[in-house]
Design an enzyme around this catalytic site. Sequence first.
Site, short mmCIF file in Angstrom:
data_model
loop_
_atom_site.label_atom_id
_atom_site.label_comp_id
_atom_site.label_asym_id
_atom_site.label_seq_id
_atom_site.Cartn_x
_atom_site.Cartn_y
_atom_site.Cartn_z
CB CYS A 121 -5.68 4.47 0.15
SG CYS A 121 -3.93 4.42 -0.24
CG HIS A 136 -4.79 2.73 4.52
ND1 HIS A 136 -5.81 2.09 3.86
CD2 HIS A 136 -3.75 2.80 3.67
CE1 HIS A 136 -5.40 1.77 2.64
NE2 HIS A 136 -4.16 2.20 2.49
CD GLU A 143 -8.16 1.73 6.62
OE1 GLU A 143 -8.23 2.97 6.55
OE2 GLU A 143 -7.73 1.02 5.67
N1 GLN Z 1 -2.90 1.26 -5.54
C1 GLN Z 1 -2.83 2.57 -5.00
C2 GLN Z 1 -1.40 2.99 -4.72
O1 GLN Z 1 -0.52 2.20 -4.65
C3 GLN Z 1 -3.65 2.67 -3.73
C4 GLN Z 1 -3.13 1.83 -2.61
C5 GLN Z 1 -4.10 1.68 -1.49
O2 GLN Z 1 -5.29 1.89 -1.65
N2 GLN Z 1 -3.62 1.23 -0.37
O3 GLN Z 1 -1.13 4.16 -4.56
#
Ligand code: GLN
Length: 543
Positions: free
Chosen positions: A388, A514, A516
């Site tokens: 992310c 994500h 994970e």
């Molecule tokens: N801050 C970034 C976004 O909003 C990444 C978010 C994250 O890593 N979950 O896109």
Amino acid sequence: MAKHIFVTGGVVSSLGKGLTSASIGLLLERRGLKVRMQKMDPYLNVDPGTMSPYQHGEVYVLDDGAETDLDLGHYERFTNAPLNRDCNYTTGRIYQTIIEKERAGFYRGKTVQVIPHVTDEIKNCIRTLATPDVDVVITEIGGTVGDIEGMPYFEAIRQFALEVGKQHCLFVHLTLVPYLKAAGELKTKPTQHSVQEMRKIGIQPDVLICRTEKEIPRDDVDKIAVMCSVERRAVIEEKDREFSIYEVPLSLLDNGIDALIVEKLGITNARPIQFDDWQEMVDGIRTLAAEPKDRREVTIAVVGKYVKHRDAYKSVYEALDHAGIHHHHKVRTERVESELVEQHGPAKLLASADGILVPGGFDKRGVNGKVEAVRYARENGVPFFGICLGLQCATIEFARNVLGLKDANSFEFDKDTPHPVVCLMDAQKQVTKVGGTMRLGSMDTKVLPDTLAHKVYGAEVVSERHRHRFEFNNDYREQFAKAGFVISGTTPDGALVEVIELPNHPWFLGVQCHPEFKSKPTACQPLFRDFVGAAIAARQKKK
Ligand code: GLN
């Protein structure tokens, strides 16, 4: 008709109610029962999505996009119970429903009160999971008995048992039996007081699970049983695990908790337990732990900004452990504070890393340290996995150091950057509301053939969970591609970038999702599995 288990906690917080609930769920599932799991959190946020990871650790995301408490992560890693937004309620959410009903005139002129209206709503939430096909619903009550915030929940479960019949409900209470060094003995008094607190509310625990660092002597078990009015065999010791959280179900199984629950709830359709695979997995962890230091070991640096909080990247750490289980290697996770990378440079802090992982995150503190960590991994051929924000940092790094786009950044961190290589793809979208407004939940990714992502997943369409707002800026796609930056996964319509990689590198991959959240100890998520595999290979090459 579904049976109900209510798991409550006393004496202190952080006793591991979530792990214990998940373990009970696992054991009952392995006896062939259909289990559902649920957590009630007595705080006023509507969900934990707006909370800092420093407050409550990681925000765990479900397939349906619900942002939930991290205990649901334990539920998913231990059981196959399907989870959705009905599996995590907060006081804020319950009050929101009640206030909306009140505004709509639902209460027909009545005074709306904690009893019966809040307690009724809580009971409704419990009933939602008790569908006819379900054998057991496990409801964990967050917090500790006696907390003002938790009162309505305790009152609600007391009423619930009265309504459905006590024979269909089981109250499991977790307490602490502390060891006092000065006295050289374990103390049962806090447990007695905690049970007194439960009784004041009108709940007599049926089962006591006593967390302890030492074995509880027989006499103390007798004392607890008599003083707390709990059957002796229902006073269950849960000793601190030695090597892994995955040992918890084994310790409960050794103490016969599954048979006790089946008997006390009068469950007739349970089959003998089938537990070999879990036992084998834990045996693997134990033999690995006995290996001499430095043997079958791999070091992964996790470069983030919430590294001090043990639970802030909970699922990432767990998924790395799952990869270790898969490869039969101890994964040493080094938690590296990204601001320190900014101050001291990456070489000093990352020298011992066989693989570098940059996890998700928000806001600009420490971002440049993460970008520097990516650069170090790219330039030195260290396996890199970006999750992310990690993908976004890899994008910023490539723009700055390979494409020479000075001051390239994400729009999230610098609104005036000349090169917003990460941005809001829908520029009109104003962020006026924070809670629940991100791109959330499971979505499909189309994976490009002949890429690392395709090799690892072995599929052309994969589904992973998302929780983010910003995206790779499509205006830069061509420029990046020409310089060898491969976009190996997109949304099915091709509109948004989902996976990136660098082919001229041992292992360099970033994902917008994500992954994970979909890893289990018995089935490691493929990207984690392959990344750690690459790190092990890198370590062996170093030797
Ligand atoms: N801050 C970034 C976004 O909003 C990444 C978010 C994250 O890593 N979950 O896109």
